[in-house]
Write a protein that holds these residues in place. Structure first.
Motif, PDB file in Angstrom:
ATOM      1  N   GLN A 109       0.833  -1.207   0.000  1.00 23.18           N
ATOM      2  CA  GLN A 109       0.000   0.000   0.000  1.00 23.18           C
ATOM      3  C   GLN A 109       0.866   1.255   0.000  1.00 23.18           C
ATOM      4  N   GLY A 110       1.974   1.206   0.761  1.00 23.80           N
ATOM      5  CA  GLY A 110       2.886   2.347   0.755  1.00 23.80           C
ATOM      6  C   GLY A 110       3.503   2.576  -0.616  1.00 23.80           C
ATOM      7  N   GLU A 111       3.862   1.470  -1.318  1.00 21.57           N
ATOM      8  CA  GLU A 111       4.414   1.609  -2.662  1.00 21.57           C
ATOM      9  C   GLU A 111       3.380   2.203  -3.612  1.00 21.57           C
ATOM     10  N   LEU A 112       2.109   1.822  -3.423  1.00 20.93           N
ATOM     11  CA  LEU A 112       1.035   2.379  -4.250  1.00 20.93           C
ATOM     12  C   LEU A 112       0.913   3.879  -4.025  1.00 20.93           C
ATOM     13  N   LYS A 119       1.826   7.571  -6.624  1.00 20.28           N
ATOM     14  CA  LYS A 119       1.161   8.858  -6.810  1.00 20.28           C
ATOM     15  C   LYS A 119       2.165  10.007  -6.690  1.00 20.28           C
ATOM     16  N   THR A 120       3.067   9.861  -5.734  1.00 15.71           N
ATOM     17  CA  THR A 120       4.094  10.889  -5.573  1.00 15.71           C
ATOM     18  C   THR A 120       4.987  10.962  -6.818  1.00 15.71           C
ATOM     19  N   ARG A 142       5.092  14.838 -13.534  1.00 16.44           N
ATOM     20  CA  ARG A 142       4.338  15.948 -14.128  1.00 16.44           C
ATOM     21  C   ARG A 142       5.065  17.278 -13.908  1.00 16.44           C
ATOM     22  N   GLN A 143       5.501  17.502 -12.677  1.00 13.61           N
ATOM     23  CA  GLN A 143       6.212  18.743 -12.391  1.00 13.61           C
ATOM     24  C   GLN A 143       7.536  18.803 -13.167  1.00 13.61           C
ATOM     25  N   GLY A 144       8.235  17.653 -13.262  1.00 20.30           N
ATOM     26  CA  GLY A 144       9.501  17.623 -13.995  1.00 20.30           C
ATOM     27  C   GLY A 144       9.310  17.898 -15.472  1.00 20.30           C
TER      28      GLY A 144
END
Length: 747
Positions: A289-292, A296-297, A303-305
């Protein structure tokens, strides 16, 4: 009241003397020069030293803290101007008690000041007790924050109400609570329980008297009644036993049903779990779940890059276009500067060569002039040795030679100018600056291109990490949910697996707990049986009381004969029945009176609480108004409004603002300005005698602008109230350098 002089042997001070001015006195001294000690000395001379105070961890009591370092006894003297006359106050040791002796006389005489003692000195001179003084006119602890106290609460409350200062809300509530507790703290302590106990004892005595009188006539009948009672209690005890067995059986039946339900629930969850295959460990599921979430991060970072990459590429294109220069086509910055340096050197060499014919021309003209002068000398003084044709030839040769040299110099200068004209500049310095500008633009273009490369690599790394993480998550989830095809399905599968694992664990624990409960009931003798308890009514009293009553009844039956003989002696020893009845009536009246007082006190506490709540809603508008005026002066009208809670927590409102802001949100300097304004307002409103105000490094956190505003306000206030400002800085002295009426002292 104004201080004229202070002489102290106190802490670091050894027979030190301080003579402040009548208005504002600025006392400048470095650290450890005794500023805080002077402030503490002033408070100790007013209110004495609490000898009951004890040292604690990280804290020294004043009696130890301010013991003179010189080893001399602690003593001091203050000369004050009070109501037009000077008085001298002295304190000194009494045995081992610091400041145990006190005297107050009119200056220059030994005439005592009437009514002024060591105990009431501070309150008579300042008009307030030590608590209010420390929270208003005494800023000697390098802290401007202010806390409440009962005496200060009374005085501030007087600004809201009629001016009565006898008690504060907390003291009044404490006194009412004390009176109420005196009447009844709980069921066993207080005047009411005591009266109830005495009344019960008197009633018991009357009841016993009647009982003994009746026993004398009916002892035989009582024996029969006791036997009947013993039979009834025996049946009641049997009913208790049967009903207890029935309740135990009912609990056993219920426990069996609950165990079956919990077991079925656990089996159902196991069957549901088997449809998914073996689930991974719970920690692995949580990590997935943490990898999921990490995906998103990564998506947001990509997107920002990408946005940053587009901006960087656009900037690199602009920098590359700006680096183009027609004078240095296809040259790097270093090559352009090298070429410009070479052309500058060529220009300098051409200029030097253009100057050489000029030098030769000057030499030739000088030589020709010398020959001409020699010929003239020979012609006039040495007749026959010089001919006019010689002079004409000499002059013609000189003219021709000069013309040739001038033409050579002009050609060299034209060659030097052509070197600069190809760059459109006039001087070598301009050519050097042109090449330097081109080099800088080339460097900027290279940096922009490098930035594009760095961002491209970062975006590529995150895209690679995203793709790898997606594949790993899908592989992990496929181990128990092979139908999943996307990240949304991964999230749902992980949540379902975690919930199923959690529910299964709870169901296992519940089934185990129900099993243990069933075994415990079996150990207590529970079983399935048709009980006969329904033929007995449910006893009203608990079984313990029934057993106790049965035991007591048996003992009473044995003692009836002895009681018959004792009854006559008891009747004689119990006294007059009329006196007991009169005592009972008096106790009932006293108890009714105390209960009425208790109810009245409870009602008064409720009313006082309600009044306090309403009073707190409009807590001291006069104090808020005056503190707001001072705060506006201290902050250049940035914060013109101040409001205070009952605990004296400050709130400010900006000019043009709507909502107040707590002092906790302010900077340290602004918070100090707020509480300085509150303390000055408290001094103005709550200290009727206008005692001197002591400020010890109170303005150290103020910036230069607000320091000037604060000193201007303090100077104005010092016209009506003496003010002593201690500081370890030079800023206050520089601001007050030209201010009239300010006394300056350096320690």
């Amino acid at each position: 009241m104004k201080i004229k002089s202070m002489t102290a042997t106190f802490g670091t001070l050894n027979r030190a003397r301080l003579e402040p001015g009548p208005g504002l006195t600025l006392i400048q001294a470095p650290n450890e020069a005794g500023k805080s000690t002077w402030a503490a000395f002033w408070r100790a001379m007013l209110y004495g030293i609490d000898t009951r105070d004890r040292d604690k961890k990280g804290y020294l009591a004043d009696k130890n803290h301010y013991q003179p370092w010189s080893g001399a006894p602690m003593e001091g003297e203050i000369t004050l101007e009070l109501e037009g006359r000077d008085i001298t106050i002295r304190r000194g040791p009494r045995g081992n008690v610091p400041f145990g002796t006190f005297s107050a006389v009119y200056a220059g005489t030994q005439e005592p000041v009437p009514g002024l003692t060591g105990a009431n000195c501070g309150e008579l001179l300042t008009g307030v007790g030590a608590e209010v003084f420390t929270r208003s006119a005494f800023l000697g602890d390098s802290s401007l924050s202010i806390t409440t106290a009962p005496e200060l609460e009374r005085r501030i409350a007087a600004l809201v109400s009629s001016g009565e200062e006898a008690v504060s809300f907390s003291q009044a509530m404490g006194r009412l609570k004390e009176w109420k507790n005196r009447r009844q703290v709980n069921r066993s302590v207080g005047e009411i329980p005591k009266l109830e106990a005495e009344l019960a004892q008197t009633q018991d005595a009357l009841d016993r008297l009647e009982e003994v009188s009746a026993q004398l006539a009916v002892l035989e009948g009582e024996r029969a009644a006791l036997e009947d009672r013993r039979g009834s209690l025996t049946r009641e005890a049997e009913a208790h036993r049967l009903w207890a067995q029935k309740r135990l059986s009912d609990r056993y039946t219920q426990a069996e049903e609950e165990y079956r339900t919990a077991r079925d629930r656990y089996a159902s969850l196991e069957r549901e779990l088997s449809r998914f295959g073996a689930l991974p460990d719970r920690e692995d599921l949580k990590q997935a779940q943490g990898e999921l979430q990490y995906l998103k991060t990564l998506e947001e970072e990509i997107r920002q890059g990408s946005t940053a990459l587009a901006e960087s590429e656009e900037g690199a294109a602009r920098a590359k276009e700006a680096a183009k220069d027609e004078h240095f086509p296809d040259l790097s910055g270093e090559e352009a500067t090298a070429r410009a340096a070479a052309d500058c050197a060529s220009y300098q060499a051409a200029v030097q060569k253009a100057g050489a014919p000029g030098r030769y021309l000057k030499l030739f003209l000088g030589t020709s002039a010398g020959f001409t002068i020699g010929w003239l000398f020979a012609y006039f003084y040495l007749k026959g040795m010089a001919s006019p044709f010689h002079l004409i030839g000499l002059l013609a040769g000189s003219a021709i030679t000069s013309l040739i040299l001038a033409l050579l110099a002009r050609k060299k200068r034209i060659t030097a100018r052509k070197i600069l004209e190809q760059y459109g500049v006039q001087t070598p310095e301009e050519l050097t600056a042109l090449a330097q500008s081109y080099w800088e633009r080339c460097q900027a273009a290279e940096r922009a291109a490098h930035e594009v490369e760095v961002i491209q690599n970062a975006v590529a790394q995150r895209q690679s990490k995203r793709d790898t993480t997606r594949l790993e998550l899908l592989d992990f989830v496929h181990s128990f949910a092979p139908e999943v095809r996307d990240m949304f399905g991964c999230s749902a599968a992980l949540s379902r697996a975690l919930n199923l694992d959690h529910d299964l664990s709870l169901a296992r624990e519940r089934a185990e707990e129900r099993r243990r409960r069933l075994e415990d009931l079996e150990a207590q003798g529970a079983r399935h049986e048709e009980g006969t308890a329904d033929q007995f009514p449910v006893p009203e009293r608990p079984p313990e009381e029934t057993a106790l009553a049965l035991t007591q009844t048996g003992a009473q039956l044995e003692e009836v004969s002895a009681q018959l003989n004792q009854a006559r002696g008891t009747l004689q020893a119990m006294g007059d029945p009329a006196a007991l009845a009169a005592q009972k009536e008096e106790l009932e009246r006293a108890l009714a009176r105390k209960r009425l007082e208790y109810d009245a006190l409870a009602a008064a506490m409720d009313v006082l609480t309600q009044a306090s709540a309403r009073l707190q809603e409009r807590f001291s508008p006069e104090l808020n108004r005056l503190a707001g005026e001072y705060m506006a002066r201290l902050t250049g009208n940035k914060y013109p409004a101040v409001s205070l809670t009952r605990e004296l927590e400050g709130f400010v409102r900006e000019s043009g603002g709507v909502l107040p802001r707590s002092a906790l949100y302010l900077s340290r300097g602004t918070a100090d300005q707020l509480y300085l304004a509150v303390r000055l307002a408290v001094c103005r409103l709550c200290l009727p005698e206008r005692p001197p105000i002591f400020l010890d490094d109170a303005l150290s956190a103020f910036d230069d602008g607000r320091l000037e505003l604060a000193l201007e306000l303090l100077w104005e206030l010092s016209g009506a109230q003496q003010l002593l400002l201690f500081t370890c800085q030079k800023r206050e002295g520089e601001v007050l350098a030209d201010t009239p009426g300010v006394t300056k002292i350096s320690l």
